[in-house]
Design a protein around this motif. Structure first.
Motif, PDB file in Angstrom:
ATOM      1  N   ARG A 177     -91.934  29.847 -42.443  1.00 36.15           N
ATOM      2  CA  ARG A 177     -90.541  29.458 -41.413  1.00 36.15           C
ATOM      3  C   ARG A 177     -91.496  27.923 -40.812  1.00 36.15           C
ATOM      4  N   ILE A 178     -92.696  27.775 -40.935  1.00 34.87           N
ATOM      5  CA  ILE A 178     -93.869  26.872 -40.394  1.00 34.87           C
ATOM      6  C   ILE A 178     -93.369  25.161 -40.915  1.00 34.87           C
ATOM      7  N   ASN A 179     -93.192  25.504 -42.101  1.00 36.52           N
ATOM      8  CA  ASN A 179     -92.608  23.687 -42.199  1.00 36.52           C
ATOM      9  C   ASN A 179     -90.809  23.526 -41.496  1.00 36.52           C
ATOM     10  N   ASP A 180     -90.767  23.948 -41.055  1.00 30.69           N
ATOM     11  CA  ASP A 180     -89.015  23.512 -40.299  1.00 30.69           C
ATOM     12  C   ASP A 180     -89.300  24.275 -39.323  1.00 30.69           C
ATOM     13  N   TYR A 181     -88.097  23.815 -38.775  1.00 29.73           N
ATOM     14  CA  TYR A 181     -87.300  24.098 -36.633  1.00 29.73           C
ATOM     15  C   TYR A 181     -86.561  25.519 -36.966  1.00 29.73           C
ATOM     16  N   GLY A 182     -86.190  25.857 -38.032  1.00 33.87           N
ATOM     17  CA  GLY A 182     -84.797  26.935 -38.095  1.00 33.87           C
ATOM     18  C   GLY A 182     -85.672  27.876 -37.220  1.00 33.87           C
ATOM     19  N   GLU A 183     -84.927  28.835 -36.655  1.00 38.02           N
ATOM     20  CA  GLU A 183     -85.278  29.993 -36.053  1.00 38.02           C
ATOM     21  C   GLU A 183     -85.614  30.733 -36.469  1.00 38.02           C
ATOM     22  N   VAL A 184     -86.987  31.736 -36.163  1.00 40.86           N
ATOM     23  CA  VAL A 184     -87.729  32.519 -37.227  1.00 40.86           C
ATOM     24  C   VAL A 184     -87.218  33.923 -37.098  1.00 40.86           C
ATOM     25  N   GLU A 185     -86.361  33.973 -36.144  1.00 38.60           N
ATOM     26  CA  GLU A 185     -85.862  35.506 -35.961  1.00 38.60           C
ATOM     27  C   GLU A 185     -84.420  35.913 -37.461  1.00 38.60           C
ATOM     28  N   GLN A 186     -84.648  36.923 -37.539  1.00 35.49           N
ATOM     29  CA  GLN A 186     -83.731  37.522 -38.925  1.00 35.49           C
ATOM     30  C   GLN A 186     -83.079  37.876 -38.644  1.00 35.49           C
TER      31      GLN A 186
ATOM     32  N   GLY B 216     -87.574  22.650 -23.287  1.00 35.63           N
ATOM     33  CA  GLY B 216     -88.106  23.017 -23.113  1.00 35.63           C
ATOM     34  C   GLY B 216     -88.930  23.923 -24.411  1.00 35.63           C
ATOM     35  N   ILE B 217     -87.543  25.006 -24.397  1.00 35.26           N
ATOM     36  CA  ILE B 217     -87.432  26.257 -26.060  1.00 35.26           C
ATOM     37  C   ILE B 217     -87.546  24.997 -27.194  1.00 35.26           C
ATOM     38  N   PRO B 218     -88.282  25.619 -27.704  1.00 36.49           N
ATOM     39  CA  PRO B 218     -88.621  24.695 -29.210  1.00 36.49           C
ATOM     40  C   PRO B 218     -87.325  25.106 -29.953  1.00 36.49           C
ATOM     41  N   ASP B 219     -86.657  24.439 -31.102  1.00 35.70           N
ATOM     42  CA  ASP B 219     -85.663  25.012 -31.756  1.00 35.70           C
ATOM     43  C   ASP B 219     -86.007  26.233 -32.658  1.00 35.70           C
ATOM     44  N   PHE B 220     -87.364  26.900 -33.458  1.00 37.75           N
ATOM     45  CA  PHE B 220     -87.181  27.603 -33.930  1.00 37.75           C
ATOM     46  C   PHE B 220     -87.301  29.234 -33.178  1.00 37.75           C
ATOM     47  N   LYS B 221     -86.954  28.783 -31.762  1.00 43.08           N
ATOM     48  CA  LYS B 221     -86.552  29.932 -30.869  1.00 43.08           C
ATOM     49  C   LYS B 221     -85.043  30.316 -30.237  1.00 43.08           C
TER      50      LYS B 221
END
Length: 475
Positions: free
Chosen positions: A23-32, A185-190
């Motif tokens: 996940r640290i290599n992209d901005y995709g949502e971290v939650e499965q 404001g909220i990152p894409d990974f969230k």
């Protein structure tokens, strides 16, 4: 309750996060996400308590036990309908809400609350994928026109509620696209921004007009809006960030947190930022000052930009781990919160006050001098007072991010309309969201100070009801 013993036999199961190295290599949502059957089993754990503290804890008054039961019975349409009776945008709260409901869940006494937030997100995503979500334009219009200034969660909720009641709503947004801090404001990974765009497409189809790239107060006169519209709702947020007035604040490499977060979100959306203006953590030692959610978002963003190291400091003491007698159940517990970003690697330290920023020969920050502090209780007043210990050290940092919260709204429009303010500089409103000027209402952070997305949605709904009563004279 479909399965009265599920809370005894089925343990809490979270979907968890994608692997760190991935996940640290992209901005995709971290939650499965869990599979459908596991999600139904998690919903079955709801005890349908005689006193549902989850409902009591939720600013929106969500009817969690009812839609948990619908989810368990695989009635996604019914679950979504129940959910959206109280929450305009469950796809947002299901991703970014700190889940006050789960903290109030009776099962949280054993630290095994129902996975309410994840269940909420699962319901809305299935509702979209199975075709249960469609535009619902009002059947008739009232003839009243309302201007909403700001398109964050409060503004969008207010606009949605007013539009559903048949009023014609125009939303003014100073940025290039709607969404406010949800988008910038909220990152894409969230929160992936396609989730916002999907909802905005529905709102437009239902008749809400969005005017972006227009700043009320400069591009459009605030007083003119009062003349052209039957009511105005201010929902501009609380954008004045708390600053740190210490030596070296002007050095290159010292930025407000939102400068980094907004820029990265724009880059992710395809914007081209001049190289000289780019804020980058790549190969740098990063220091985040402030221990809240915004600071956590900076930690995660710094990792994805390739930081050499990330340190987060906080002037307050380290919160208790697991239990805090000062905030017992069913209240929201003030305990140590570890986010997905922290799990990616971050040194966290408490009781440190920033004293000065130290420059290198090029005028860029190279380290930050901090001092250990203690908090002492005044025996007469009971107030906690800060005491500096004199123990100082230097933390190496080529990028410093100030994430110490927000103090108040930008006053330009508020002053232009001559509105009364509270002691903190927010718009002063009554219990219906109405300001000192009857035609002007306010919702969200502009009236409460910086708060949660879920509280902003609730505030937007309340202001919409106040506006509707003001326009129609009907309660």
């Amino acid at each position: 309750m479909g399965n009265p013993t599920a809370f005894l036999n089925i343990p809490r199961k979270e979907a968890g996060y994608r692997p760190v190295h991935d996940r640290i290599n992209d901005y995709g949502e971290v939650e499965q996400t869990l599979n459908t059957e596991d999600r139904r089993l998690q919903a079955s754990r709801c005890m349908e308590c005689g006193v549902p503290f989850c409902h009591w804890s939720c600013p929106l008054g969500n009817r969690q036990p009812e839609w948990q039961d619908r989810l368990y019975k695989n009635d996604i349409k019914g679950a979504y309908q129940l959910l959206t009776m109280t929450d305009d945008f469950p796809e947002f709260t299901g991703r970014v809400c700190p889940a006050l409901c789960e903290k109030g869940c009776v099962l949280n006494k054993e630290h095994e609350p129902v996975t309410i937030r994840e269940n909420e997100a699962a319901i809305v995503e299935r509702a979209f994928s199975e075709g249960y979500v469609s535009a619902r334009p009002p059947k008739k219009r009232t003839g009243f026109r309302v201007a909403v200034i700001g398109s964050g969660p409060a503004g969008l909720a207010c606009a949605n509620q007013l539009n559903q009641k048949g009023h014609s709503v125009t939303v003014f947004e100073k940025n290039e696209a709607p969404g406010g801090l949800l988008r910038f404001g909220i990152p894409d990974f969230k929160l992936n921004k396609s989730v916002i765009d999907r909802r905005l497409a529905l709102l437009r189809e239902e008749g809400i007009e969005f005017k972006c790239g227009i700043k009320v107060g400069s591009d459009v006169d605030a007083g003119k809006l009062l003349e052209e519209y039957d009511a105005v709702c201010l929902a501009m947020g609380a954008e004045v960030a708390r600053d740190l007035k210490v030596e070296g604040r002007e050095l290159k490499g010292v930025h407000f947190a939102l400068e980094l977060l907004q820029q990265q979100n724009r880059v992710n959306a395809g914007a081209e930022i001049d190289r000289a203006e780019r804020i980058s953590a790549r190969h740098k030692n990063v220091l985040v000052i402030g221990g809240g959610d915004t600071g956590s978002d900076c930690v995660g963003t710094a990792h994805r930009q390739g930081a050499a190291s990330v340190t987060q400091i906080e002037i307050m003491p380290k919160p208790p781990v697991g239990e805090n007698p000062a905030t017992p159940w069913p209240y929201y517990p003030v305990i140590l919160k570890t986010s997905s970003s922290h799990l990616e690697g971050c040194e966290r330290r408490w009781l440190l006050d920033t004293r000065r920023f130290v420059p290198d020969e090029k005028g860029c920050v190279k380290e930050v001098e901090v001092e250990e502090v203690e908090w002492e209780k005044d025996p007469e007043t009971g107030r906690m007072n800060l005491r500096h210990t004199g123990r100082k050290e230097a933390i190496k940092a080529e990028l410093v991010l100030l994430a110490m919260g927000f103090t108040q709204p930008v006053a330009e429009v508020i002053d232009a309309l001559g509105l009364e303010k509270d002691a903190r500089g927010n718009v002063k409103v009554d219990d219906k969201g109405q300001s000192s000027t009857p035609k002007v209402f306010a919702a969200g952070d502009v009236s409460t100070g910086a708060s949660l997305v879920v509280r902003c949605i609730a505030s937007g709904r309340k202001a919409a009801l106040g506006i509707h009563e003001y326009l129609t004279g009907k309660k």
